[in-house]
Structures are given as C-alpha cells and as structure tokens.
Design a protein around this motif. Structure first.
Motif, PDB file in Angstrom:
ATOM      1  N   CYS A  12      66.255  57.623  55.212  1.00 50.74           N
ATOM      2  CA  CYS A  12      66.188  59.704  55.747  1.00 50.74           C
ATOM      3  C   CYS A  12      64.366  59.292  55.108  1.00 50.74           C
ATOM      4  O   CYS A  12      64.077  59.211  54.058  1.00 50.74           O
ATOM      5  N   TYR A  13      63.976  60.405  56.039  1.00 50.10           N
ATOM      6  CA  TYR A  13      62.626  60.347  55.603  1.00 50.10           C
ATOM      7  C   TYR A  13      62.050  61.645  56.693  1.00 50.10           C
ATOM      8  O   TYR A  13      61.806  61.790  57.420  1.00 50.10           O
ATOM      9  N   ASN A  14      62.254  63.002  55.620  1.00 47.88           N
ATOM     10  CA  ASN A  14      61.810  64.009  55.957  1.00 47.88           C
ATOM     11  C   ASN A  14      62.084  64.689  57.030  1.00 47.88           C
ATOM     12  O   ASN A  14      61.629  65.066  58.356  1.00 47.88           O
ATOM     13  N   GLN A  15      63.973  63.557  57.061  1.00 46.76           N
ATOM     14  CA  GLN A  15      64.557  64.715  58.214  1.00 46.76           C
ATOM     15  C   GLN A  15      66.396  64.969  57.782  1.00 46.76           C
ATOM     16  O   GLN A  15      66.884  65.106  59.105  1.00 46.76           O
ATOM     17  N   ALA A  16      65.795  65.677  57.016  1.00 50.68           N
ATOM     18  CA  ALA A  16      67.308  66.770  56.635  1.00 50.68           C
ATOM     19  C   ALA A  16      67.600  67.622  57.805  1.00 50.68           C
ATOM     20  O   ALA A  16      68.775  67.552  57.419  1.00 50.68           O
ATOM     21  N   ALA A  17      66.976  67.963  58.530  1.00 57.11           N
ATOM     22  CA  ALA A  17      67.271  69.344  59.819  1.00 57.11           C
ATOM     23  C   ALA A  17      68.044  68.337  59.711  1.00 57.11           C
ATOM     24  O   ALA A  17      69.904  69.188  60.603  1.00 57.11           O
ATOM     25  N   TYR A  18      68.406  67.057  60.361  1.00 52.65           N
ATOM     26  CA  TYR A  18      69.303  66.787  60.876  1.00 52.65           C
ATOM     27  C   TYR A  18      70.326  65.624  60.403  1.00 52.65           C
ATOM     28  O   TYR A  18      71.709  64.975  60.881  1.00 52.65           O
ATOM     29  N   LEU A  19      70.653  65.196  59.014  1.00 51.45           N
ATOM     30  CA  LEU A  19      71.054  64.878  58.311  1.00 51.45           C
ATOM     31  C   LEU A  19      72.890  64.794  58.385  1.00 51.45           C
ATOM     32  O   LEU A  19      73.422  64.082  58.757  1.00 51.45           O
ATOM     33  N   ASP A  20      72.802  66.718  58.091  1.00 50.71           N
ATOM     34  CA  ASP A  20      74.211  66.610  58.224  1.00 50.71           C
ATOM     35  C   ASP A  20      75.009  66.085  59.944  1.00 50.71           C
ATOM     36  O   ASP A  20      76.212  66.047  59.691  1.00 50.71           O
ATOM     37  N   GLU A  21      74.516  66.399  60.253  1.00 54.49           N
ATOM     38  CA  GLU A  21      75.188  65.996  62.461  1.00 54.49           C
ATOM     39  C   GLU A  21      74.827  64.438  61.600  1.00 54.49           C
ATOM     40  O   GLU A  21      76.070  64.128  62.330  1.00 54.49           O
ATOM     41  N   CYS A  22      74.500  63.945  61.807  1.00 58.36           N
ATOM     42  CA  CYS A  22      74.452  62.497  61.441  1.00 58.36           C
ATOM     43  C   CYS A  22      75.517  61.551  60.616  1.00 58.36           C
ATOM     44  O   CYS A  22      76.101  61.317  60.980  1.00 58.36           O
ATOM     45  N   LEU A  23      75.473  62.806  59.331  1.00 58.58           N
ATOM     46  CA  LEU A  23      76.892  61.899  58.614  1.00 58.58           C
ATOM     47  C   LEU A  23      78.603  62.668  58.519  1.00 58.58           C
ATOM     48  O   LEU A  23      79.719  61.779  58.762  1.00 58.58           O
ATOM     49  N   GLN A  24      78.012  63.968  59.757  1.00 59.38           N
ATOM     50  CA  GLN A  24      79.432  64.099  60.009  1.00 59.38           C
ATOM     51  C   GLN A  24      79.948  63.666  60.918  1.00 59.38           C
ATOM     52  O   GLN A  24      81.567  63.441  61.525  1.00 59.38           O
ATOM     53  N   SER A  25      79.013  62.652  61.721  1.00 62.32           N
ATOM     54  CA  SER A  25      79.346  61.864  62.386  1.00 62.32           C
ATOM     55  C   SER A  25      79.813  60.187  61.968  1.00 62.32           C
ATOM     56  O   SER A  25      81.044  59.393  62.552  1.00 62.32           O
ATOM     57  N   VAL A  26      79.370  60.162  60.681  1.00 54.96           N
ATOM     58  CA  VAL A  26      80.700  59.300  60.111  1.00 54.96           C
ATOM     59  C   VAL A  26      81.607  59.510  59.142  1.00 54.96           C
ATOM     60  O   VAL A  26      82.932  58.828  59.360  1.00 54.96           O
ATOM     61  N   LEU A  27      81.778  60.924  59.099  1.00 54.17           N
ATOM     62  CA  LEU A  27      82.746  61.163  58.523  1.00 54.17           C
ATOM     63  C   LEU A  27      83.808  60.995  59.423  1.00 54.17           C
ATOM     64  O   LEU A  27      85.118  61.293  59.169  1.00 54.17           O
ATOM     65  N   ASP A  28      83.626  61.417  60.272  1.00 56.24           N
ATOM     66  CA  ASP A  28      84.617  61.894  62.233  1.00 56.24           C
ATOM     67  C   ASP A  28      84.886  60.195  62.134  1.00 56.24           C
ATOM     68  O   ASP A  28      86.034  60.375  63.118  1.00 56.24           O
ATOM     69  N   GLU A  35      81.760  52.593  54.033  1.00 56.80           N
ATOM     70  CA  GLU A  35      80.821  53.030  53.167  1.00 56.80           C
ATOM     71  C   GLU A  35      79.862  53.616  53.913  1.00 56.80           C
ATOM     72  O   GLU A  35      79.316  52.942  54.467  1.00 56.80           O
ATOM     73  N   CYS A  36      79.384  55.311  53.461  1.00 53.52           N
ATOM     74  CA  CYS A  36      77.823  55.248  53.421  1.00 53.52           C
ATOM     75  C   CYS A  36      76.972  55.191  53.076  1.00 53.52           C
ATOM     76  O   CYS A  36      76.712  56.217  52.280  1.00 53.52           O
ATOM     77  N   ILE A  37      75.760  54.301  52.693  1.00 54.44           N
ATOM     78  CA  ILE A  37      74.587  54.021  51.876  1.00 54.44           C
ATOM     79  C   ILE A  37      73.035  55.020  52.182  1.00 54.44           C
ATOM     80  O   ILE A  37      72.962  54.992  53.226  1.00 54.44           O
ATOM     81  N   ILE A  38      73.552  56.055  51.493  1.00 56.65           N
ATOM     82  CA  ILE A  38      72.416  56.926  52.398  1.00 56.65           C
ATOM     83  C   ILE A  38      71.083  56.878  51.611  1.00 56.65           C
ATOM     84  O   ILE A  38      70.777  56.947  49.987  1.00 56.65           O
ATOM     85  N   VAL A  39      69.718  56.163  51.822  1.00 55.93           N
ATOM     86  CA  VAL A  39      68.697  55.757  51.294  1.00 55.93           C
ATOM     87  C   VAL A  39      67.242  57.241  51.507  1.00 55.93           C
ATOM     88  O   VAL A  39      66.790  56.957  52.517  1.00 55.93           O
ATOM     89  N   ASN A  40      67.040  57.398  50.366  1.00 59.50           N
ATOM     90  CA  ASN A  40      66.086  58.734  50.632  1.00 59.50           C
ATOM     91  C   ASN A  40      65.057  57.844  50.233  1.00 59.50           C
ATOM     92  O   ASN A  40      64.743  57.312  49.000  1.00 59.50           O
ATOM     93  N   ASP A  41      64.541  57.468  51.457  1.00 58.65           N
ATOM     94  CA  ASP A  41      62.614  57.553  51.400  1.00 58.65           C
ATOM     95  C   ASP A  41      61.662  57.835  50.709  1.00 58.65           C
ATOM     96  O   ASP A  41      60.728  58.021  51.513  1.00 58.65           O
ATOM     97  N   GLY A  42      61.952  58.882  50.225  1.00 54.04           N
ATOM     98  CA  GLY A  42      60.728  59.751  49.296  1.00 54.04           C
ATOM     99  C   GLY A  42      60.451  60.868  49.963  1.00 54.04           C
ATOM    100  O   GLY A  42      59.290  61.075  49.748  1.00 54.04           O
ATOM    101  N   SER A  43      61.704  61.239  50.496  1.00 52.93           N
ATOM    102  CA  SER A  43      60.989  62.948  51.111  1.00 52.93           C
ATOM    103  C   SER A  43      61.048  64.019  50.892  1.00 52.93           C
ATOM    104  O   SER A  43      61.439  63.877  49.360  1.00 52.93           O
ATOM    105  N   THR A  44      59.914  64.414  51.298  1.00 54.71           N
ATOM    106  CA  THR A  44      59.536  65.449  50.180  1.00 54.71           C
ATOM    107  C   THR A  44      60.514  67.224  50.700  1.00 54.71           C
ATOM    108  O   THR A  44      60.327  68.176  50.368  1.00 54.71           O
TER     109      THR A  44
END
Length: 287
Positions: A12-28, A35-44
């Motif tokens: 992930c890098y500064n795409q929080a606007a899409y992150l919920d939809e992405c992770l919901q597709s994993v949860l579903d 397991e889902c490893i979310i790597v925050n690459d220094g997002s602001t």
C-alpha cells in the motif's frame, strides 16, 4: 479440496481510498485458510488507520509499516513475512473474486502455478481484459518472448506456490516491468500450470494524463532489464530475446515512436533511440 494456507501480500502506498474494497474482497473468500499481510510503504494518507481497522476486524489481517521504498520493496517485505504454501499478490487498488481461492484449489491435483482470466475496471466501469490469457503464454518462452508484445498478465491473476518463489526478490531498482522478471523466474523450469478460464481477478486502471510519460519510462526500464536477463540466464536467452524484438517488432517500435513523438513533443523519442542504441552497441560487439 486443497486447504493450503494462502498468504495474500497487499502493498500500500497512498491508496487508502481503495483499500477497504481490496481487503473486503479477501475477507469474502469462500476458502477460509488465508492470511493477509498489509504492507504500508510509508504512506502519508490514512492507510495505517484503515489497515489497523481491518486487523481489529479479523486477526487473519496482519499489518506492517516500512519506510517508503517502492512497490518492489513492499512486495519483498510481504513475501518475507508470508507463511502460506501459496502466495497471492494483490495491489491495494485491485480486487479478487470471492471464489478465486476455492476455484483455484478445487481439483484433486495440486498445481504450483494457477492463473485466472481478468477484467479491468476503468472509472468504475467493468471491461473485459485487454487480452485473454492463453495456456501457451504460461511457459518460460511464452512469457519471455510474448510479454508486452502479445500480452501482459496482472500479477493478481496468479496463485503461486511459495516453492516457485524460493530465493526470489523483486528488483527494487525497477519501477516497471518488475513483475515480468517475476513471471520469467517462476516459469523458468516450465512448472505445470492450471489456467482457470474465468475472470477471478479485477484490475483497476483509471484514466490518467501520464500515459505518454509511462511509455517513456517503460522503454528505459526495458533497457535496464536486458543486462539482468543476460546475467541470470546467459547470452543465449538474452540474444534470442533481443533479436526477436528487433526482427519481429521493429515496425511496431517505429510506429510507436511516431505516435510518441506526436503525444510528447519528442520527449519519448529519446527513449526509443536509447533502446535502438543499446541494440546497435550489442551488434557492434558481436561483429
């Protein structure tokens, strides 16, 4: 049905606007062992806040923060932390079908590489993929000689056995084409591959004014990849690919050069000429 643990790597890098939809597709996913490893690459932006919310919702989500180092660096971090038998790369603005995992692992036979078709979302509208994935693409020579010339495959189409990725790291000096090197690496011994003829991966491609600069970048990145291929696979593979592009695609490059010149006022032509100079320098060394 194969119940192997799947490690999903989400850089992930500064795409929080899409992150919920992405992770919901994993949860579903109907296949529950992941397991889902979310790597925050220094997002602001609010990536961290969003990611932590998901770890609190389900402990299969794992959050890690790292200093910004680019997409390849973030994927490498996730890959190191992955403990599953299969790896699913998933960029934070893309999604996967709820049955991607279950359909990939539903057979009696275990495949080291499983690839699905894909669709593209552009401005919230779904389109078919630019190209259909064909079985003959999914070999070392298919990937080597066809990539970006006949086809490309979004990385999240693949479910990859972790064994295929042993000792592999994405090259952090590249800002494009790094996934091509991954595909070359995992197909180098032509592993048995299952192609699922359903669109189980969804790729977001929003309109952008930077297309011409992206093409310019890709030309220069391709120049950087040729010496890497030579080092990894020797002169024979390097030279075959070089001659293939020159002989089969030279007309295409000339057409693209003219289009790029119109689109960029000449800026991209330097990228084309740099590629051409590289080819010519190799010819001179051989003759």
């Amino acid at each position: 049905m194969n119940n192997t643990l799947i490690s999903v790597v989400v850089p992930c890098y500064n795409q929080a606007a899409y992150l919920d939809e992405c992770l919901q597709s994993v949860l579903d996913q109907t296949h529950q062992n992941w397991e889902c490893i979310i790597v925050n690459d220094g997002s602001t932006d609010h990536t961290e806040e969003t990611a932590i919310k998901w770890t609190q919702k389900d402990n299969r989500f794992i959050y890690t923060y790292k200093k910004n180092g680019g997409l390849s660096s973030a994927r490498n971090t996730g890959l190191k932390k992955a403990s599953g038998g299969y790896i699913q790369f998933l960029d934070s603005d893309d999604t996967i079908h709820p049955e991607k995992f279950s359909k990939s692992l539903s057979g009696n036979k275990e495949y080291p590489l499983i690839v699905s078709q894909f669709t593209i979302y552009r401005n919230q509208t779904q389109y078919p993929g630019y190209n259909r994935v064909e079985q003959n693409y999914l070999s070392f020579e298919g990937i080597l000689f066809g990539w970006d010339l006949k086809f490309s495959i979004p990385i999240h189409c693949a479910l990859i056995s972790k064994k295929l990725l042993e000792d592999f790291q994405f090259d952090t000096t590249l800002t494009s084409c790094e996934d091509w090197l991954m595909w070359i690496y995992i197909t180098k011994n032509n592993p048995e591959t299952l192609l699922i003829d359903e669109s189980l991966a969804h790729y977001r491609k929003e309109d952008s004014n930077s297309m011409s600069s992206d093409l310019y970048k890709i030309l220069h990145q391709r120049i950087k990849i040729f010496p890497m291929l030579k080092k990894l696979y020797g002169d024979h593979i390097h030279d075959r690919l070089m001659y293939h592009i020159i002989e089969v695609r030279s007309t295409q490059y000339i057409q693209q050069r003219n289009e790029f010149k119109k689109a960029t006022g000449g800026k991209v032509v330097s990228g084309y000429l740099a590629l051409k100079r590289y080819y010519y320098s190799l010819f001179q060394k051989k003759n």
